[in-house]
Design a protein around this motif. Structure first.
Motif, PDB file in Angstrom:
ATOM      1  N   THR A  90      -9.126  17.199  84.382  1.00 38.03           N
ATOM      2  CA  THR A  90      -7.856  17.401  85.070  1.00 38.03           C
ATOM      3  C   THR A  90      -6.714  17.222  84.084  1.00 38.03           C
ATOM      4  O   THR A  90      -6.684  16.268  83.320  1.00 38.03           O
TER       5      THR A  90
ATOM      6  N   LEU B 100      -2.548  17.106  83.883  1.00 39.72           N
ATOM      7  CA  LEU B 100      -1.301  16.953  84.620  1.00 39.72           C
ATOM      8  C   LEU B 100      -0.192  17.708  83.898  1.00 39.72           C
ATOM      9  O   LEU B 100      -0.094  17.655  82.674  1.00 39.72           O
ATOM     10  N   LEU B 101       0.652  18.390  84.663  1.00 39.43           N
ATOM     11  CA  LEU B 101       1.715  19.218  84.091  1.00 39.43           C
ATOM     12  C   LEU B 101       3.072  18.707  84.568  1.00 39.43           C
ATOM     13  O   LEU B 101       3.231  18.328  85.729  1.00 39.43           O
ATOM     14  N   PHE B 102       4.039  18.730  83.670  1.00 33.25           N
ATOM     15  CA  PHE B 102       5.373  18.247  83.984  1.00 33.25           C
ATOM     16  C   PHE B 102       6.417  19.257  83.518  1.00 33.25           C
ATOM     17  O   PHE B 102       6.188  20.023  82.584  1.00 33.25           O
TER      18      PHE B 102
ATOM     19  N   THR C 286       6.270  23.122  81.946  1.00 39.92           N
ATOM     20  CA  THR C 286       4.840  23.482  81.905  1.00 39.92           C
ATOM     21  C   THR C 286       4.325  23.710  83.321  1.00 39.92           C
ATOM     22  O   THR C 286       3.502  24.601  83.546  1.00 39.92           O
ATOM     23  N   LYS C 287       4.824  22.942  84.271  1.00 40.20           N
ATOM     24  CA  LYS C 287       4.437  23.116  85.677  1.00 40.20           C
ATOM     25  C   LYS C 287       4.905  24.477  86.176  1.00 40.20           C
ATOM     26  O   LYS C 287       4.176  25.166  86.896  1.00 40.20           O
ATOM     27  N   ASP C 288       6.111  24.889  85.786  1.00 40.41           N
ATOM     28  CA  ASP C 288       6.641  26.189  86.196  1.00 40.41           C
ATOM     29  C   ASP C 288       5.843  27.337  85.576  1.00 40.41           C
ATOM     30  O   ASP C 288       5.568  28.331  86.240  1.00 40.41           O
TER      31      ASP C 288
ATOM     32  N   SER D 270       1.593  25.215  88.913  1.00 40.68           N
ATOM     33  CA  SER D 270       0.932  24.107  89.595  1.00 40.68           C
ATOM     34  C   SER D 270       1.259  22.809  88.869  1.00 40.68           C
ATOM     35  O   SER D 270       1.604  22.821  87.688  1.00 40.68           O
ATOM     36  N   SER D 271       1.124  21.691  89.567  1.00 34.95           N
ATOM     37  CA  SER D 271       1.388  20.400  88.928  1.00 34.95           C
ATOM     38  C   SER D 271       0.150  19.838  88.225  1.00 34.95           C
ATOM     39  O   SER D 271       0.234  18.832  87.538  1.00 34.95           O
ATOM     40  N   SER D 272      -0.990  20.502  88.412  1.00 38.64           N
ATOM     41  CA  SER D 272      -2.199  20.073  87.698  1.00 38.64           C
ATOM     42  C   SER D 272      -3.156  21.239  87.547  1.00 38.64           C
ATOM     43  O   SER D 272      -3.085  22.225  88.292  1.00 38.64           O
TER      44      SER D 272
ATOM     45  N   ALA E  66      -2.199  14.926  79.926  1.00 42.46           N
ATOM     46  CA  ALA E  66      -0.910  15.367  80.450  1.00 42.46           C
ATOM     47  C   ALA E  66      -0.215  16.238  79.411  1.00 42.46           C
ATOM     48  O   ALA E  66      -0.223  15.920  78.224  1.00 42.46           O
TER      49      ALA E  66
END
Length: 84
Positions: free
Chosen positions: A2, A4-6, A9-11, A15-17, A76
């Motif tokens: 897994t 994690l995206l912040f 990077t999330k955009d 998705s947030s992961s 992350a």
């Protein structure tokens, strides 16, 4: 695995992961490093390559490209940040 995206990077990923199964192209390699993960993600999500910098943390610590990772690590993606 897994990831994690912040921030941006999330955009880019939408998705947030991310969950990467062991059967993925990246998961098939016996030795996995942060650098290999960056290359795989850049090929899969070309927008990530456009970032001026992209840090990766493994188990809550910033990691270098040669840091080894496995399926049980917490990973992350940390995009560049700006502040005032």
């Amino acid at each position: 695995m897994t990831i994690l995206l912040f921030g941006i990077t999330k955009d880019i990923v939408g998705s947030s992961s991310l969950s990467m199964p062991a059967s993925s192209e990246f998961g098939k390699k016996k030795t996995k490093t942060v650098g290999e993960l960056k290359e795989y993600l850049g090929n899969t999500y070309p927008g990530l390559r456009k970032l001026s910098s992209l840090a990766i943390a493994v188990n809550n610590a910033y990691a270098e490209d040669d840091t080894k990772i496995d399926t049980f690590d917490e990973i992350a993606l940390i995009p560049p940040v700006s502040g005032g």
